[in-house]
Enzyme design. Structure first.
Site, PDB file in Angstrom:
ATOM      1  N   ASP A 101      -7.539 -10.511   2.230  1.00  0.00           N
ATOM      2  CA  ASP A 101      -6.531  -9.762   2.991  1.00  0.00           C
ATOM      3  C   ASP A 101      -7.146  -8.481   3.581  1.00  0.00           C
ATOM      4  O   ASP A 101      -8.177  -7.999   3.107  1.00  0.00           O
ATOM      5  CB  ASP A 101      -5.345  -9.384   2.094  1.00  0.00           C
ATOM      6  CG  ASP A 101      -4.554 -10.608   1.660  1.00  0.00           C
ATOM      7  OD1 ASP A 101      -4.698 -11.667   2.294  1.00  0.00           O
ATOM      8  OD2 ASP A 101      -3.794 -10.490   0.676  1.00  0.00           O
TER       9      ASP A 101
HETATM   10  N1  URA Z   1      -4.953 -12.909  -3.264  1.00  0.00           N
HETATM   11  C1  URA Z   1      -4.349 -11.977  -2.499  1.00  0.00           C
HETATM   12  O1  URA Z   1      -3.161 -11.707  -2.654  1.00  0.00           O
HETATM   13  N2  URA Z   1      -5.095 -11.353  -1.567  1.00  0.00           N
HETATM   14  C2  URA Z   1      -6.409 -11.598  -1.365  1.00  0.00           C
HETATM   15  O2  URA Z   1      -7.034 -10.984  -0.491  1.00  0.00           O
HETATM   16  C3  URA Z   1      -7.011 -12.567  -2.167  1.00  0.00           C
HETATM   17  C4  URA Z   1      -6.270 -13.217  -3.117  1.00  0.00           C
END
Ligand code: URA
Length: 230
Positions: A101
């Site tokens: 993310d």
């Molecule tokens: N889970 C999430 O919520 N975000 C990420 O970036 C990776 C795994």
């Protein structure tokens, strides 16, 4: 693809002409003379015929320490991407083996080898991915059982695979998951109404983020790191 078929199609030669090239010892595969063409080659094999290079593409595998505030993509209209951090001539040929993310930091893998990245990201492979997590509220012992049982995700209509939560302190933990659903970890903690404040990927399989890499830094993977996927 077979080496002889590759040469036939690349040079528009007949099968007989290509057989003759092998007899005349004019074909080199990865720098070595070869006498017959039935063996299979990949897109990353170097093929030379009579001194002419027909294919010489190098496979590239990169570990990158993703900083906050950039998109796990190769292009984006608005934001900086992780590819903007990479400065090598072949960067346009790279793609991401998995995503993080926008504000998640840590280990990201980039490559031009689609076969390798598919192996790494296929859900059936169940490759462990470990994250360091910091949350808004306390992480209590009861969480451990729930993570090992799985969380029902209504949108996908599935229950997540058993995950291992290792509590480090009142608000931090190491979490290992074996799949990669959309915002998976935030949704898992969301079950407890506990917001994820910081998320950092530490490892994918036996590939650990190199501690010498500052956020935004990258380096090529070593042979040992590559082995577990190949
Ligand atoms: N889970 C999430 O919520 N975000 C990420 O970036 C990776 C795994």
């Amino acid at each position: 693809m077979r080496l002889d078929r590759f040469i036939e199609s690349k040079l528009a030669y007949s099968a007989q002409t290509v057989r003759d090239l092998f007899v005349q010892r004019k074909v080199m595969l990865n720098g070595v003379l070869v006498s017959e063409g039935r063996g299979r080659i990949t897109e990353f094999c170097r093929v030379e015929v009579d001194g002419k290079v027909l294919q010489a593409r190098e496979a590239i595998y990169i570990m990158l320490h993703k900083p906050k505030g950039c998109v796990s993509a190769t292009s984006d209209a608005k934001n900086k991407t992780v590819l903007d951090l990479v400065d090598i001539p072949e960067k346009e040929s790279l793609h991401l083996a998995g995503r993080l993310d926008f504000n998640t930091t840590g280990l990201l893998l980039l490559t031009n080898d689609g076969k390798w990245s598919r192996k790494l990201t296929q859900p059936q492979q169940k490759i462990p991915k470990t994250y360091w997590v910091k949350t808004q509220n306390e992480i209590t012992l009861g969480y451990v059982k729930k993570f090992s049982e799985g969380f029902y995700f209504q949108f996908e209509d599935l229950t997540t695979l058993p995950a291992e939560l290792n509590i480090l302190s009142s608000h931090t933990a190491l979490l290992t998951i074996y799949e990669g659903r959309y915002h998976q970890i935030k949704r898992m903690f969301g079950f407890f109404q506990n917001e994820v404040m910081e998320l950092h990927r530490v490892s994918i399989g036996n590939i650990r983020l190199d501690e010498n890499l500052a956020a935004g830094g990258y380096r090529l993977l070593t042979r040992g790191e590559l082995e577990f996927v190949n």
